[in-house]
Motif scaffolding. Sequence first.
Motif, PDB file in Angstrom:
ATOM      1  N   LEU A 121      46.294 -57.622  89.592  1.00 49.14           N
ATOM      2  CA  LEU A 121      44.992 -58.184  89.230  1.00 49.14           C
ATOM      3  C   LEU A 121      44.915 -59.665  89.592  1.00 49.14           C
ATOM      4  N   SER A 124      44.562 -60.133  93.376  1.00 47.02           N
ATOM      5  CA  SER A 124      43.223 -59.830  93.891  1.00 47.02           C
ATOM      6  C   SER A 124      42.237 -60.939  93.534  1.00 47.02           C
ATOM      7  N   ILE A 125      42.414 -61.567  92.388  1.00 47.60           N
ATOM      8  CA  ILE A 125      41.542 -62.684  92.005  1.00 47.60           C
ATOM      9  C   ILE A 125      41.848 -63.920  92.842  1.00 47.60           C
ATOM     10  N   GLN A 128      40.090 -63.728  96.216  1.00 44.52           N
ATOM     11  CA  GLN A 128      38.636 -63.593  96.293  1.00 44.52           C
ATOM     12  C   GLN A 128      37.998 -64.753  97.055  1.00 44.52           C
ATOM     13  N   LYS A 183      38.302 -69.501  89.145  1.00 40.93           N
ATOM     14  CA  LYS A 183      39.502 -68.670  89.342  1.00 40.93           C
ATOM     15  C   LYS A 183      40.564 -68.990  88.304  1.00 40.93           C
ATOM     16  N   ILE A 222      36.875 -59.688  86.677  1.00 38.29           N
ATOM     17  CA  ILE A 222      37.233 -58.455  87.368  1.00 38.29           C
ATOM     18  C   ILE A 222      35.966 -57.717  87.755  1.00 38.29           C
ATOM     19  N   TRP A 225      35.528 -54.589  93.288  1.00 34.33           N
ATOM     20  CA  TRP A 225      36.576 -54.653  94.298  1.00 34.33           C
ATOM     21  C   TRP A 225      37.940 -54.883  93.654  1.00 34.33           C
ATOM     22  N   THR A 226      38.017 -55.849  92.740  1.00 28.91           N
ATOM     23  CA  THR A 226      39.282 -56.173  92.081  1.00 28.91           C
ATOM     24  C   THR A 226      39.820 -54.976  91.312  1.00 28.91           C
ATOM     25  N   TYR A 229      41.058 -52.313  93.751  1.00 22.67           N
ATOM     26  CA  TYR A 229      42.278 -52.775  94.423  1.00 22.67           C
ATOM     27  C   TYR A 229      43.482 -52.628  93.491  1.00 22.67           C
ATOM     28  N   THR A 242      37.912 -49.798  98.132  1.00 25.28           N
ATOM     29  CA  THR A 242      37.650 -51.222  97.894  1.00 25.28           C
ATOM     30  C   THR A 242      36.278 -51.613  98.439  1.00 25.28           C
TER      31      THR A 242
END
Length: 293
Positions: A121, A124-125, A128, A183, A222, A225-226, A229, A242
């Motif tokens: 997680l 993926s963040i 972004q 973020k 979240i 996509w996140t 993924y 995704t």
Amino acid sequence: MNFTIPIPTNFSFQECLWFLDRNYDDCLHEVRERSVRKLLLLQGTPTLIDISEKEGSLFVSILQGNSDEKAILNFVKEWFDIQRDLTDFYQLLSKDSDLNYMVSEYNGLRLLGIPELFEALCWSIIGQQINLRFAYKLKRRFTEAFGTKLSFENSAYYAFPSCEVVSKLKVEDLLPMQFSNRKAEYLIEIAKQFVDGNISKEKLSELSTEEALKKLIQVRGIGEWTANYALMKSLKRLECITYGDVGLYNALHGLKNFPKRPSRGELESFFINFKNWEAYTVFYLWRSLAIPT
């Protein structure tokens, strides 16, 4: 301490190694000439392993740390998705005139996972809205500052920061690393969700994919996509797609002449031909974007 894992049909360690070593400076593993080294945290003990191929098996060496063979075995199998039979997936690929080359070109490539859900997680963040090279730089800064370090043979190896450590950070701790305010907030909030027990891999594993996606998307930071993924990479939910992924769109544009921003309906019409193998299809489409050097 050493042990072996038999290599199944349609498994290529070299193809997996190549994918792990795409010149992105990943601080969480070291690809060597014929092996990959990875630092794990086993019951809080930093444990460095080396994985190579030898006589039809993966040869795992515990270089330093915890000698819990079962835990390491489970990690390696999950990381390389080694127990998956790809026969059905390759049959589906072979029916697509634009993608059937993948069966031979990428034969044996596995969906390389991120077994730790918190790491999946966070990664993926971190990635972004920025390019991959910068994302890897941010991950390195973050990991070197807050993760676990082990020195071995004049090299430094790192494990991703724990949710306990990240939950205690302040936004101001991340801004000098070039994280955006938002973020930084997202990473700290997600860490707190794990510490409080609201999110865990075990809890999500008990839910259907649809339920797990809904659960994740409720958390600030979240999105769809996140969530897809993370479930794809950590829980190996193969039906995840995704949506919104630029790499996926670029691959489909190049191979299938899709619009550069395909509609959801166009994507679903494509993926219907790869039912129950959607995540692997995404992964192989990402692979198609990488040009061997």
